[in-house]
Design a protein around this motif. Structure first.
Motif, short mmCIF file in Angstrom:
data_model
loop_
_atom_site.label_atom_id
_atom_site.label_comp_id
_atom_site.label_asym_id
_atom_site.label_seq_id
_atom_site.Cartn_x
_atom_site.Cartn_y
_atom_site.Cartn_z
N TYR A 77 0.79 -1.22 0.00
CA TYR A 77 0.00 0.00 0.00
C TYR A 77 0.83 1.28 0.00
N ASP A 81 0.15 5.42 3.25
CA ASP A 81 -0.98 4.62 3.72
C ASP A 81 -0.58 3.80 4.96
N GLU A 138 -0.60 5.84 8.17
CA GLU A 138 -1.96 5.99 8.70
C GLU A 138 -2.45 4.70 9.34
N TRP A 139 -2.06 3.57 8.77
CA TRP A 139 -2.45 2.27 9.31
C TRP A 139 -1.85 2.06 10.70
#
Length: 325
Positions: A46, A50, A53-54
């Protein structure tokens, strides 16, 4: 709550999950090791933004995972094994019972519920008679007689000599021999099919995708030799039948508590987590003290992510995953 089953490859899957030394291993995949593997796979799939943020989802408790433990299944029957709670139990006060249960490390879901339900806060002890319980031949795995009439020896340990390699030159370090320990989980015993299982809470779509990719990339050490791989992943719902409400919680992940959570600790063992930075030659990671799986605390502990490096960002997972009782 979501449960992931990780099935070993035939005839067995091999794992290198050393604790604080290559000759010491636990028959589980600790939550910090699992988290690191998941984040690395997520970044490859990803991208960095991303993934950042995960990771925040884990930090803010929108997403959480347990360590990976061993289970058994056969047609119409499943047994999940959890770490023996780190609390005093009545049989440990009786010499003949203490000797018989000295090797106990893992308890079935049914036995775990009874241990926690029989805990007395005033005596700080679980008053549960275990003389009728069933145990594996090596004494490590225990269950109730109604769960199974017998248990196999599930895990095989393999200890091999190794020669230390200089991470900067790639050459052998003269005179530096050590023992390295692997553990093997078979795809089938005589009557049972073993597996690993992970519990999770929160948004599961990306977590499920990353776990399925880990089947091929592997978890833990020596992945380039095929260690840490598994055949397939199955997903199902799972719920905890809370045996009582004593205001306590039982931990299924490594925990690094916040400063204001230290007084919530009740029964626990410390585990030292260490390792090398990937690609940084001989540089060692800082040692981190963690509260081990099976700990008992007051309800409300959340733990934290421990930052080991800013550039690049390196994090050790110390968030809690608990069952209340």
């Amino acid at each position: 709550m979501i449960l992931y089953k990780l099935y070993p490859k035939p005839p067995f899957s091999r794992f290198r999950t050393s604790n604080d030394g290559l000759d010491i291993t636990d028959y589980m995949i600790h939550s910090d090791t699992l988290f690191s593997s998941l984040v690395n796979v997520h970044a490859q799939v990803y991208g960095k933004e991303d993934t950042d943020e995960w990771v925040k989802d884990f930090e803010t408790d929108q997403l959480s995972i347990s360590s990976a433990f061993i289970g058994l299944e056969q047609e119409g029957k499943v047994i999940y094994f959890f770490p023996k709670p780190t609390m005093l139990m009545e049989h440990e006060l009786i010499p003949e019972h203490r000797k018989a249960s000295a090797a106990m490390q893992w308890v079935s879901e049914g036995l775990l519920q009874k241990i926690l339900d029989h805990y007395d806060s005033d005596s700080r002890c679980s008053f549960l008679q275990i003389k009728d319980c069933v145990k594996s031949k090596d004494g490590k795995f225990w269950c109730l007689p109604e769960e199974s009439g017998s248990l196999p020896n599930i895990v095989t340990k393999q200890v091999k000599p190794g020669l230390e390699i200089d991470r900067q030159t790639g050459g052998a370090v003269e005179g530096m021999l050590y023992n390295q320990t692997d553990w093997m989980l078979p795809s089938k015993t005589k009557e049972w099919y073993p597996f690993l299982f992970v519990l999770a809470k929160g948004e599961q779509q990306k977590l499920a995708a990353c776990l399925r990719l880990l089947a091929d990339t592997g978890i833990g050490g020596k992945r380039s030799t095929g260690a840490g791989q598994f055949e397939r992943v199955e997903v199902s719902d799972w719920s905890w039948q809370q045996p009582s409400d004593k205001g306590l919680e039982y931990h299924l992940s490594l925990l690094n508590p916040e400063a204001n959570e230290m007084d919530k600790l009740r029964y626990y063992e410390l585990k030292v987590r260490a390792g090398h930075y990937a690609g940084r030659q001989q540089e060692l990671m800082p040692h981190v003290n963690m509260v081990g799986e099976g700990a008992v605390t007051q309800q409300g502990t959340t733990g934290r992510l421990v930052s080991l490096s800013q550039t690049p960002p390196i994090i050790r997972y110390g968030k809690s995953f608990t069952l209340e009782f």
